[in-house]
Scaffold this motif. Structure first.
Motif, PDB file in Angstrom:
ATOM      1  N   PHE B 367     -13.147 -14.681 -30.144  1.00  0.00           N
ATOM      2  CA  PHE B 367     -12.742 -13.987 -31.361  1.00  0.00           C
ATOM      3  C   PHE B 367     -13.306 -14.692 -32.595  1.00  0.00           C
ATOM      4  O   PHE B 367     -13.684 -14.039 -33.568  1.00  0.00           O
ATOM      5  CB  PHE B 367     -11.218 -13.891 -31.444  1.00  0.00           C
ATOM      6  N   ALA B 368     -13.394 -16.017 -32.526  1.00  0.00           N
ATOM      7  CA  ALA B 368     -13.991 -16.744 -33.654  1.00  0.00           C
ATOM      8  C   ALA B 368     -15.453 -16.347 -33.809  1.00  0.00           C
ATOM      9  O   ALA B 368     -15.942 -16.153 -34.932  1.00  0.00           O
ATOM     10  CB  ALA B 368     -13.866 -18.243 -33.422  1.00  0.00           C
ATOM     11  N   LYS B 369     -16.155 -16.204 -32.669  1.00  0.00           N
ATOM     12  CA  LYS B 369     -17.556 -15.781 -32.752  1.00  0.00           C
ATOM     13  C   LYS B 369     -17.653 -14.360 -33.299  1.00  0.00           C
ATOM     14  O   LYS B 369     -18.551 -14.031 -34.080  1.00  0.00           O
ATOM     15  CB  LYS B 369     -18.203 -15.860 -31.358  1.00  0.00           C
ATOM     16  N   PHE B 370     -16.682 -13.526 -32.868  1.00  0.00           N
ATOM     17  CA  PHE B 370     -16.648 -12.140 -33.340  1.00  0.00           C
ATOM     18  C   PHE B 370     -16.424 -12.093 -34.849  1.00  0.00           C
ATOM     19  O   PHE B 370     -17.076 -11.342 -35.566  1.00  0.00           O
ATOM     20  CB  PHE B 370     -15.523 -11.408 -32.595  1.00  0.00           C
ATOM     21  N   MET B 371     -15.513 -12.939 -35.341  1.00  0.00           N
ATOM     22  CA  MET B 371     -15.257 -12.968 -36.785  1.00  0.00           C
ATOM     23  C   MET B 371     -16.502 -13.396 -37.543  1.00  0.00           C
ATOM     24  O   MET B 371     -16.761 -12.939 -38.654  1.00  0.00           O
ATOM     25  CB  MET B 371     -14.102 -13.927 -37.093  1.00  0.00           C
ATOM     26  N   ASN B 372     -17.270 -14.297 -36.937  1.00  0.00           N
ATOM     27  CA  ASN B 372     -18.468 -14.793 -37.607  1.00  0.00           C
ATOM     28  C   ASN B 372     -19.481 -13.687 -37.878  1.00  0.00           C
ATOM     29  O   ASN B 372     -20.310 -13.810 -38.776  1.00  0.00           O
ATOM     30  CB  ASN B 372     -19.128 -15.885 -36.764  1.00  0.00           C
ATOM     31  N   LEU B 373     -19.415 -12.602 -37.078  1.00  0.00           N
ATOM     32  CA  LEU B 373     -20.340 -11.492 -37.283  1.00  0.00           C
ATOM     33  C   LEU B 373     -20.135 -10.875 -38.662  1.00  0.00           C
ATOM     34  O   LEU B 373     -21.051 -10.301 -39.241  1.00  0.00           O
ATOM     35  CB  LEU B 373     -20.132 -10.420 -36.210  1.00  0.00           C
ATOM     36  N   PHE B 374     -18.898 -10.982 -39.163  1.00  0.00           N
ATOM     37  CA  PHE B 374     -18.586 -10.323 -40.439  1.00  0.00           C
ATOM     38  C   PHE B 374     -18.579 -11.294 -41.616  1.00  0.00           C
ATOM     39  O   PHE B 374     -18.442 -10.875 -42.747  1.00  0.00           O
ATOM     40  CB  PHE B 374     -17.213  -9.637 -40.349  1.00  0.00           C
ATOM     41  N   LEU B 375     -18.704 -12.565 -41.335  1.00  0.00           N
ATOM     42  CA  LEU B 375     -18.610 -13.544 -42.407  1.00  0.00           C
ATOM     43  C   LEU B 375     -20.006 -14.041 -42.773  1.00  0.00           C
ATOM     44  O   LEU B 375     -20.887 -14.125 -41.923  1.00  0.00           O
ATOM     45  CB  LEU B 375     -17.733 -14.722 -41.970  1.00  0.00           C
ATOM     46  N   LYS B 376     -20.150 -14.370 -44.042  1.00  0.00           N
ATOM     47  CA  LYS B 376     -21.481 -14.772 -44.506  1.00  0.00           C
ATOM     48  C   LYS B 376     -21.430 -16.172 -45.140  1.00  0.00           C
ATOM     49  O   LYS B 376     -20.393 -16.603 -45.637  1.00  0.00           O
ATOM     50  CB  LYS B 376     -22.004 -13.766 -45.526  1.00  0.00           C
ATOM     51  N   GLY B 377     -22.601 -16.832 -45.107  1.00  0.00           N
ATOM     52  CA  GLY B 377     -22.777 -18.083 -45.832  1.00  0.00           C
ATOM     53  C   GLY B 377     -21.774 -19.158 -45.442  1.00  0.00           C
ATOM     54  O   GLY B 377     -21.516 -19.369 -44.264  1.00  0.00           O
TER      55      GLY B 377
END
Lengths: 119, 440
Positions: B367-377
């Motif tokens: 889920f952390a990797k999944f969240m990273n898809l939407f987070l930038k910088g």
């Protein structure tokens, strides 16, 4: 306690609980997330406006004024203070003897007080 | 002085040879009632020697040697291993040592029927175990945890709360797995909560669902799984430094492990005070069955953060939690009495428990990797902290930190990992509440 027996089959009820349970856990924590991300700053802002001028202290430690002062720095400083206050073990007396401790007088444990004040 | 010794000696000699002189007719029958209910006849022809041998034989019936079974010895060995792991490897010694000694206490073989064992009505251990069976200890532990926990990293970065929810996938998947293995619904619920990686929550839920008292709709009684569930939960919590790192390395790339997160902002005292109140209201409105756990957790936290009740907070996080941990550890350990604990079910529970920890860790990481898809910088999160979403405070956060340091010796993840860690506590308590409201 509510008994929600949706289906007679154990396994299919298991799936129902799996899906609903996960949804509810996610939903609950998502609401918490949203609250602390959006609602709380607004509430604090409103509070600030209402109590303008009186609440100087919060203003001073506002993160906006101190962009440099991050949680890590705070942690480092507090750890240093903690170590300073709690780990002063340098000059302790190495001689261990049993000392007669004089008990402080207290009417709560006084025998004579109990004898004279019978009520 | 010599005279006194002489008189005393003669008196004691008289006492000892009294049976030989036949003055025992009335007293002997009352003192010897053998365990095997053999009536002792006080015939005149019975000699002193044969009676003494009989007494020793009878005493032998009471000893552990006579009543020992292989199960007891296996459990005693496990108890010793627990103590060894706690002392030698520092795996949660505060839990493993009380539990390990409890296992020894619970598995000393004894003759049943004399109010000795933890499962015997009226025994001292049984009274102490009451707090486990009725789910009294877990909320008290939560009070202490609340008074210890600093939620500020969570308040600074609320989105990490979702990682705590993601790791609860372990609870529900294990629940399903237990159903597949043939456990009925309440038992499966109690087993599933092992995936929450939270000892008190696991004990709380299993004491409500699989306590050996509740009666199912089809008329059968649920099994008593409190012991196996609690032992599985606590032993895997202690083994988190062994279980988690391989999964972390497997599911994250080197590049992901190097991600540096920006330090959390400073959180004002006002926010810290509002957090327990608001979080209590929101979470318990969603999952009222979790009130005993979450209510105490946030109560303890408010004691800590209010700034006015430092004394109460101090007691809750030191003395109170210590006392309850001692009682809980020893009684949970003692509840592993071999004849009740060593069953096929317990083995299955241990298997499911290991799987549940793996699934929970996996859930958090993915889920952390999944969240990273939407987070930038610099908003990106290091997926390692997802593994801290299983509660096991603060052990899993420490493991995450250590694993992050292995990838990059200057990347300190502990503060970031604490956020999903404490969110995991809240998440698993909510999950327990949901399971309870479905099956309770």
């Amino acid at each position: 306690m509510t008994h929600i027996y949706l289906l007679t089959n154990d396994l299919s009820e298991g799936y129902v609980i799996l899906v609903t349970g996960l949804t509810i856990v996610f939903g609950g924590l998502l609401i918490l997330t949203l609250f602390f991300k959006y609602a709380l700053p607004i509430m604090l802002y409103i509070y600030k406006i209402i109590s303008k001028g009186r609440d100087k202290k919060i203003k001073e430690i506002s993160p906006k004024l101190n962009e440099q002062f991050t949680g890590e720095i705070a942690a480092a400083i507090s750890a240093a203070i903690h170590l300073h206050l709690n780990e002063q073990h340098d000059n302790e007396n190495a001689i261990l003897t049993i000392k007669q401790a004089r008990k402080m007088y207290s009417p709560w444990s006084s025998k004579i007080y109990g004898v004279y004040n019978k009520r | 002085m010599k005279k006194i010794i002489l008189i005393f000696g003669v008196l004691s000699l008289l006492v000892f040879i009294r049976p030989l002189l036949g003055m025992n007719a009335s007293s002997e029958t009352t003192t010897i009632t053998t365990a095997t209910n053999q009536s002792v006849d006080s015939n005149e022809d019975k000699t002193f020697v044969s009676e003494a041998v009989g007494g020793i034989k009878q005493f032998y019936q009471f000893t552990g040697f006579a009543n020992a079974q292989s199960g007891n010895l296996i459990m005693i060995l496990i108890g010793v291993i627990f103590i060894y792991l706690g002392i030698k490897f520092d795996y949660e010694p505060l839990l493993l040592i009380p539990i390990g000694l409890g296992v020894l206490i619970g598995n000393i073989p004894f003759l049943p029927g004399y109010e000795t064992g933890i499962y015997e009505e009226g025994s001292v251990l049984n009274f102490l175990y009451f707090g486990v069976v009725k789910g009294i200890y877990p909320p008290l532990i939560f009070l202490g945890i609340g008074a210890m926990t600093d939620f500020s990293s969570l308040i600074a970065n609320p989105k990490l709360m979702l990682l705590g929810a993601a790791a609860q996938v372990g609870v529900f998947v294990t629940f399903l797995g237990a159903l597949y293995l043939g456990f009925n619904l309440p038992e499966a619920g109690a087993i599933g909560i092992i995936g929450g990686a939270d000892g008190p929550t696991a004990i709380f839920l299993s004491s409500k669902l699989a306590n050996g008292i509740n009666i199912l709709p089809d008329g059968t009684t649920v099994k008593n799984l409190i012991g196996p569930v609690a032992i599985a939960a606590y032993s895997y919590m202690a083994l988190i430094p062994v279980i988690q790192p391989p999964i972390m390395r497997l599911l994250t790339t080197k590049k992901e492990r190097l991600i540096r997160m920006k330090p959390p902002r400073a959180v004002s005292q006002k926010e810290k005070m509002i957090f327990p109140v608001v979080a209590l209201l929101l979470t318990t409105f969603i999952s009222p069955s979790a009130i005993p756990l979450l209510g105490m957790l946030f109560f303890g936290n408010l004691l800590k953060e209010s700034g006015k009740t430092e004394r109460l907070a101090d007691t809750a996080r030191t003395k109170l939690i210590d006392i309850v941990t001692i009682l809980l550890g020893v009684t949970v350990g003692a509840s592993t009495q071999a004849d009740i604990f060593l069953t096929k079910d317990s083995m299955l529970i241990f298997g499911l428990g290991a799987i549940s920890f793996v699934i929970a860790t996996t859930g958090g990481l993915l889920f952390a990797k999944f969240m990273n898809l939407f987070l930038k910088g610099d908003e990106k999160i290091n997926p390692l902290i997802g593994a801290a979403g299983v509660s096991a405070v603060p052990n899993s956060a420490r493991v995450v930190h250590a694993e992050g340091l292995k990838a990059d010796p200057h990347n300190y993840l502990i503060m970031h990992a604490m956020a999903p860690n404490v969110a995991g506590v809240i998440g698993s308590a909510i999950a327990a509440g949901i399971v309870l409201s479905f099956l309770g």
